[in-house]
Design a protein around this motif. Structure first.
Motif, PDB file in Angstrom:
ATOM      1  N   GLY C 211      59.027  54.097  49.850  1.00  0.00           N
ATOM      2  CA  GLY C 211      60.347  54.165  50.450  1.00  0.00           C
ATOM      3  C   GLY C 211      60.875  55.593  50.543  1.00  0.00           C
ATOM      4  N   PHE C 212      60.606  56.397  49.526  1.00  0.00           N
ATOM      5  CA  PHE C 212      61.086  57.781  49.584  1.00  0.00           C
ATOM      6  C   PHE C 212      60.300  58.596  50.610  1.00  0.00           C
ATOM      7  CE2 PHE C 212      62.359  56.575  45.157  1.00  0.00           C
ATOM      8  CZ  PHE C 212      63.697  56.446  45.473  1.00  0.00           C
ATOM      9  N   ALA C 213      59.021  58.246  50.774  1.00  0.00           N
ATOM     10  CA  ALA C 213      58.260  58.901  51.840  1.00  0.00           C
ATOM     11  C   ALA C 213      58.861  58.555  53.206  1.00  0.00           C
ATOM     12  CB  ALA C 213      56.797  58.470  51.765  1.00  0.00           C
ATOM     13  N   LEU C 214      59.324  57.314  53.351  1.00  0.00           N
ATOM     14  CA  LEU C 214      59.962  56.917  54.609  1.00  0.00           C
ATOM     15  C   LEU C 214      61.281  57.659  54.794  1.00  0.00           C
ATOM     16  CD1 LEU C 214      59.313  53.083  54.355  1.00  0.00           C
ATOM     17  CD2 LEU C 214      58.183  54.670  55.918  1.00  0.00           C
ATOM     18  N   LEU C 215      62.033  57.825  53.703  1.00  0.00           N
ATOM     19  CA  LEU C 215      63.289  58.567  53.788  1.00  0.00           C
ATOM     20  C   LEU C 215      63.027  60.010  54.232  1.00  0.00           C
ATOM     21  CD1 LEU C 215      66.357  58.664  53.208  1.00  0.00           C
ATOM     22  CD2 LEU C 215      65.798  59.318  50.862  1.00  0.00           C
ATOM     23  N   ALA C 216      62.020  60.626  53.614  1.00  0.00           N
ATOM     24  CA  ALA C 216      61.657  61.992  53.986  1.00  0.00           C
ATOM     25  C   ALA C 216      61.296  62.067  55.466  1.00  0.00           C
ATOM     26  CB  ALA C 216      60.486  62.464  53.131  1.00  0.00           C
ATOM     27  N   ARG C 217      60.487  61.124  55.897  1.00  0.00           N
ATOM     28  CA  ARG C 217      60.010  61.149  57.273  1.00  0.00           C
ATOM     29  C   ARG C 217      61.135  60.892  58.276  1.00  0.00           C
ATOM     30  NH1 ARG C 217      54.680  61.849  58.531  1.00  0.00           N
ATOM     31  NH2 ARG C 217      54.861  62.900  56.529  1.00  0.00           N
ATOM     32  N   THR C 218      62.142  60.129  57.853  1.00  0.00           N
ATOM     33  CA  THR C 218      63.274  59.882  58.748  1.00  0.00           C
ATOM     34  C   THR C 218      63.946  61.197  59.142  1.00  0.00           C
ATOM     35  OG1 THR C 218      63.624  57.702  57.771  1.00  0.00           O
ATOM     36  CG2 THR C 218      65.464  58.637  58.995  1.00  0.00           C
ATOM     37  N   ALA C 219      64.078  62.112  58.195  1.00  0.00           N
ATOM     38  CA  ALA C 219      64.674  63.412  58.518  1.00  0.00           C
ATOM     39  C   ALA C 219      63.847  64.142  59.571  1.00  0.00           C
ATOM     40  CB  ALA C 219      64.804  64.258  57.252  1.00  0.00           C
ATOM     41  N   GLY C 220      62.528  64.095  59.426  1.00  0.00           N
ATOM     42  CA  GLY C 220      61.670  64.741  60.415  1.00  0.00           C
ATOM     43  C   GLY C 220      61.778  64.070  61.775  1.00  0.00           C
ATOM     44  N   LEU C 221      61.847  62.750  61.782  1.00  0.00           N
ATOM     45  CA  LEU C 221      61.930  62.020  63.058  1.00  0.00           C
ATOM     46  C   LEU C 221      63.209  62.373  63.805  1.00  0.00           C
ATOM     47  CD1 LEU C 221      60.600  58.532  61.901  1.00  0.00           C
ATOM     48  CD2 LEU C 221      59.503  60.059  63.565  1.00  0.00           C
ATOM     49  N   ILE C 222      64.313  62.539  63.082  1.00  0.00           N
ATOM     50  CA  ILE C 222      65.570  62.892  63.754  1.00  0.00           C
ATOM     51  C   ILE C 222      65.444  64.270  64.400  1.00  0.00           C
ATOM     52  CG2 ILE C 222      68.038  63.340  63.384  1.00  0.00           C
ATOM     53  CD1 ILE C 222      67.748  61.268  61.020  1.00  0.00           C
ATOM     54  N   GLY C 223      64.816  65.200  63.688  1.00  0.00           N
ATOM     55  CA  GLY C 223      64.578  66.504  64.286  1.00  0.00           C
ATOM     56  C   GLY C 223      63.753  66.399  65.562  1.00  0.00           C
ATOM     57  N   HIS C 224      62.693  65.609  65.519  1.00  0.00           N
ATOM     58  CA  HIS C 224      61.844  65.463  66.700  1.00  0.00           C
ATOM     59  C   HIS C 224      62.567  64.760  67.839  1.00  0.00           C
ATOM     60  CE1 HIS C 224      57.895  67.090  65.673  1.00  0.00           C
ATOM     61  NE2 HIS C 224      58.155  66.762  64.427  1.00  0.00           N
ATOM     62  N   LEU C 225      63.398  63.766  67.514  1.00  0.00           N
ATOM     63  CA  LEU C 225      64.103  63.060  68.579  1.00  0.00           C
ATOM     64  C   LEU C 225      65.173  63.949  69.201  1.00  0.00           C
ATOM     65  CD1 LEU C 225      64.076  59.555  66.927  1.00  0.00           C
ATOM     66  CD2 LEU C 225      63.020  60.171  69.115  1.00  0.00           C
ATOM     67  N   ALA C 226      65.794  64.793  68.392  1.00  0.00           N
ATOM     68  CA  ALA C 226      66.734  65.768  68.970  1.00  0.00           C
ATOM     69  C   ALA C 226      65.995  66.710  69.916  1.00  0.00           C
ATOM     70  CB  ALA C 226      67.422  66.553  67.849  1.00  0.00           C
ATOM     71  N   GLU C 227      64.811  67.117  69.524  1.00  0.00           N
ATOM     72  CA  GLU C 227      64.018  67.986  70.401  1.00  0.00           C
ATOM     73  C   GLU C 227      63.603  67.241  71.673  1.00  0.00           C
ATOM     74  OE1 GLU C 227      60.873  71.177  69.162  1.00  0.00           O
ATOM     75  OE2 GLU C 227      59.750  69.345  69.560  1.00  0.00           O
ATOM     76  N   GLU C 228      63.240  65.966  71.512  1.00  0.00           N
ATOM     77  CA  GLU C 228      62.821  65.173  72.679  1.00  0.00           C
ATOM     78  C   GLU C 228      63.951  65.067  73.707  1.00  0.00           C
ATOM     79  OE1 GLU C 228      59.774  64.069  73.157  1.00  0.00           O
ATOM     80  OE2 GLU C 228      60.135  62.940  74.996  1.00  0.00           O
ATOM     81  N   MET C 229      65.191  65.052  73.220  1.00  0.00           N
ATOM     82  CA  MET C 229      66.330  64.931  74.133  1.00  0.00           C
ATOM     83  C   MET C 229      66.507  66.171  75.011  1.00  0.00           C
ATOM     84  SD  MET C 229      69.130  63.159  71.607  1.00  0.00           S
ATOM     85  CE  MET C 229      68.840  61.516  70.905  1.00  0.00           C
ATOM     86  N   THR C 230      66.120  67.331  74.474  1.00  0.00           N
ATOM     87  CA  THR C 230      66.345  68.552  75.256  1.00  0.00           C
ATOM     88  C   THR C 230      65.045  69.124  75.808  1.00  0.00           C
ATOM     89  OG1 THR C 230      66.189  69.852  73.220  1.00  0.00           O
ATOM     90  CG2 THR C 230      68.392  69.198  73.923  1.00  0.00           C
ATOM     91  N   ASP C 231      63.930  68.786  75.210  1.00  0.00           N
ATOM     92  CA  ASP C 231      62.649  69.371  75.603  1.00  0.00           C
ATOM     93  C   ASP C 231      61.601  68.250  75.547  1.00  0.00           C
ATOM     94  OD1 ASP C 231      61.133  71.486  76.408  1.00  0.00           O
ATOM     95  OD2 ASP C 231      61.086  72.521  74.472  1.00  0.00           O
ATOM     96  N   PRO C 232      61.709  67.289  76.467  1.00  0.00           N
ATOM     97  CA  PRO C 232      60.942  66.050  76.334  1.00  0.00           C
ATOM     98  C   PRO C 232      59.448  66.228  76.568  1.00  0.00           C
ATOM     99  CG  PRO C 232      62.149  66.065  78.397  1.00  0.00           C
ATOM    100  CD  PRO C 232      62.573  67.296  77.665  1.00  0.00           C
ATOM    101  N   ILE C 233      58.639  65.512  75.800  1.00  0.00           N
ATOM    102  CA  ILE C 233      57.204  65.495  76.043  1.00  0.00           C
ATOM    103  C   ILE C 233      56.681  64.075  76.304  1.00  0.00           C
ATOM    104  CG2 ILE C 233      56.779  67.570  74.667  1.00  0.00           C
ATOM    105  CD1 ILE C 233      55.712  65.815  72.433  1.00  0.00           C
ATOM    106  N   GLY C 234      57.474  63.048  75.969  1.00  0.00           N
ATOM    107  CA  GLY C 234      56.979  61.675  76.056  1.00  0.00           C
ATOM    108  C   GLY C 234      56.511  61.287  77.450  1.00  0.00           C
ATOM    109  N   LEU C 235      57.332  61.562  78.437  1.00  0.00           N
ATOM    110  CA  LEU C 235      57.006  61.156  79.799  1.00  0.00           C
ATOM    111  C   LEU C 235      55.764  61.887  80.297  1.00  0.00           C
ATOM    112  CD1 LEU C 235      58.328  59.302  81.934  1.00  0.00           C
ATOM    113  CD2 LEU C 235      59.420  61.321  82.893  1.00  0.00           C
ATOM    114  N   ARG C 236      55.718  63.186  80.022  1.00  0.00           N
ATOM    115  CA  ARG C 236      54.564  63.972  80.456  1.00  0.00           C
ATOM    116  C   ARG C 236      53.293  63.533  79.730  1.00  0.00           C
ATOM    117  NH1 ARG C 236      54.557  68.824  83.235  1.00  0.00           N
ATOM    118  NH2 ARG C 236      52.324  68.553  82.884  1.00  0.00           N
ATOM    119  N   LEU C 237      53.442  63.194  78.464  1.00  0.00           N
ATOM    120  CA  LEU C 237      52.273  62.747  77.707  1.00  0.00           C
ATOM    121  C   LEU C 237      51.711  61.471  78.326  1.00  0.00           C
ATOM    122  CD1 LEU C 237      50.393  63.044  75.279  1.00  0.00           C
ATOM    123  CD2 LEU C 237      52.090  61.838  73.897  1.00  0.00           C
TER     124      LEU C 237
END
Lengths: 271, 271, 271, 271
Positions: C211-237
């Motif tokens: 569970g704590f590993a998931l908590l840690a990873r949640t912080a990273g995911l929010i950073g990546h999703l903020a980046e995806e909003m301004t500098d998206p790679i999903g569609l291009r991928l």
């Protein structure tokens, strides 16, 4: 007997019987309904006619797979990390089936329902209003199938053969024509929009038709996850992305960062 | 053409056509396959015979709903908080379909496959080994349907009518008999175990049969979410739980807590 | 008052107050605890000492991000399709944090707990047993950091500075040495294993440390999703994958397919 | 080097080092940042000042738990069915943290950002416009904390102590006053709205602040799942619901159903 607020008309289970929508599951439903008829019955609380079943099935088949979409890639990548939990991979795949892709199914049904509530329904006026508001008409256009979506023509043909009234599908055709007339630009009716109209014609409210798109997509996801188990791409895709990615993180603060004052201890609160 | 490692045999989409497993989706699949045949084809990469379709459908219908299960409640509670995202509610419902409930489908297929790989298969010996190891036999027993699971008898009857070889279903019956003989306790074959055996008889590997249980359950979840939209229970269930719950949190540390030393500042690092 | 079976020691809310683990949220927790102390308190039901906080934080920081992992890609691809629902993208990212990646955290804690329950604990014997059984030792080896995982040395240093007993981390070092002695092959302690041992040293049971590993990873995911909003790679991928993929679906049945008899109507049940 | 479109500024991993936002994870971040500072840094790409950290932590602590909410119940029910996959239970819990509950965080930040973009910002006019349009003002009112949300006063006090500019929090107070003046009805600023304003004051865009609410809630979910493992309520809740539910499914079609014609074979396509 039972709480008044805690009621359901769907399923109940006792030691001897399982009941679904008032029918005995074992003797009245198993072996008598196909799975799609069961899905229809579960939500509609009535049995479909043969023509309705045919249209319902065709719309489900039409949306079951569309290749290596973001949703499929998410499911396969999830399996790479969590093979213990197939439900997690299917769930991850469904979570990407949102407003951008399968949302069209619901948006189209919603838009057509609003037009049909007019007296009389007026496709030209509704299209003009959307254009004036700068909105896209749901159900029209596709970023791959630019001239014609191959699923649409076929679904209309099946609907015609099914011999049931299809006011939503009919109106969607009028909407496409009105849009072409108003803009001079012909956009094809896309497969998701046509499926949404078809499900609305079968009596389902716009709020729930996205559910059938999810059901359709679940079948595709299972196929992809079975393939991932024997011919995996998730792990290689990750390594390939890592290898090809450009890293832009930089040691000095980016422009726009607040410069930290010299005595700032924010970076080492415990240090 | 194309990367060797990045290959799929399922779907491809070009401006003019959508191809699934080498067939043209619009002309060869829509209107010619029911949705369950499509689901079979997507994973098996072959078309089912009529008898196979009948058994495949019956197993899907049998697992589509089982009342207000934890999974259904999770989906309906999720909709209470996130009505903007139907896919989120369906995903939440599927996430609870894990080892305890639908896992039986996979466990049973896996166990039977292991026994069938014996030369010759020996149900008595396999059952004895499980009992000696203190393990439960997958597919036997049900906490509600203690004497007989109504789905099981019906599925066996449909399998017999379907006229296809069913070594997994046959073996499961032998396993149940061997278990009764060894323990003196008759446990019914449960519906999830029978469905797992049926899907294995249709040629699916144990690793993927849980997927079909998820597909079945998706149909039930859509029915429940449609009901939640018009006759909601999620919000009331929450308030009811809050009202009835006993709160055991206590100001003094619980027994077993490490007492904090007097000067400990851990509670007010910023205070 | 309240049902006996429906009890919780965590949170309660009344019109005037919110209580968490028996403390008033507003006056006793907000502004007095950092967020990681709050996470510790919520699960441990006791306040951490300063040294414990320091180790707890360091382990969380160590697992917050590891680049464009499958889990991060799944989250970003999900956002491409469902931007209406940030929780869906975060959930999709967490679903990939399973047995293959973050499971190591839990597996390591579990293995060490089993060894520590021996009287006396015997790392060499436990390692020999795993090797004899053909199992990998959890927490050792990493497919990128083959010589040394940079997080491990640092976490051990912080644990030493924290001045708290660390039987799990100590044992893990013995396990790594025993493995090297037994096999002649030096495998580094990986960062996930070290974090699992650290959380176990803080008193958490192996079942919950993931569970704590998931908590840690949640912080990273929010950073990546903020980046995806301004500098998206999903569609291009997605488009890139579609472009590079090799399609292996073929019109004639694959080898191994059951040939369909001439009169088989399975493909056109409604046709 | 690397594809131009496939770029990230967050994380990179090489055999020797893990880099996050241009800093070496082991030597520059672990042991130097608390976990909440790491979460701030990952998304903001800059280090918070001590005052910013204090406000950021307080807002996270304020939303970590709110008792047995629908989201918590969904997570605990999911664990009942799928204990093999902790990530699935956490994901299910997050999926319910949508528009109805945590969406307020984002809605408030969005509304305030729109008002602040006015020249000059005019709370009264913005409130009047919302009232005229029949919309609720985001961030005002709470269905439990009807007079005052205890988190709000405390968060404002901490923000004042933090010594940083808080235009969003200030404006939210003006908005509440303008609403009271315009309607004669005093609604408290709720905790979710205050947290959203606080995160906006820290420089985060409205689109991402819901992410921090999810991070906060993840800590609460882990606490609840740890409790579920030792003091389970999910299974009992299910049985209790089944026991108390009223079943409304009826054999004859409900009113409004299409009556089936006598020769209709829809119910027995395979029968």
């Amino acid at each position: 007997m039972g709480e008044d607020w805690l009621r359901t008309g769907i399923g109940r289970s006792t030691p001897d019987a399982i009941t679904v929508r008032g029918r005995d599951l074992a003797t009245e439903l198993m072996g008598r309904l196909t799975f799609s008829e069961m899905a229809f019955f579960l939500t509609a609380n009535r049995m479909p006619s043969p023509g309705e079943t045919r249209l319902f099935d065709a719309a489900l088949v039409s949306l079951a797979d569309h290749g290596l979409t973001p949703s499929v890639l998410a499911a396969r990548l999830t399996w790479t990390g969590a093979p213990e939990s197939l439900q997690g991979s299917v769930a991850a795949g469904l979570l990407g089936a949102g407003d951008v892709f399968l949302g069209v199914v619901e948006d189209t049904a919603r838009f057509l329902a609003a037009v049909l509530s007019g007296d009389p329904p007026d496709a030209e006026r509704a299209v003009a209003a959307e254009i004036a508001a700068g909105r896209r008409i749901p159900g029209l256009g596709h970023n791959v199938h630019k001239v014609e979506d191959p699923r649409t023509r076929r679904l209309y043909a099946i609907a015609a053969e099914a011999g049931i009234p299809t006011p939503y599908l009919d109106l969607l055709r009028d909407v496409a024509a009105a849009h072409a007339a108003a803009t001079g630009k012909v956009l094809p009716i896309n497969g998701a929009g046509a499926a949404g109209a078809a499900w609305a014609d079968l009596g389902f409210r716009p709020e729930i038709v996205r559910g059938f798109a999810l059901l359709a997509r679940t079948a595709g996801l299972i196929g992809h996850l079975a393939e991932e188990m024997t011919d995996p791409i998730g792990l290689r895709l990750w390594l390939d992305v890592e290898h090809r990615a450009t890293y832009t993180g930089s040691r000095p603060p980016d422009r726009g960062d607040t410069p930290r004052p010299p005595g700032d201890t924010a970076e080492s609160p415990n240090g």
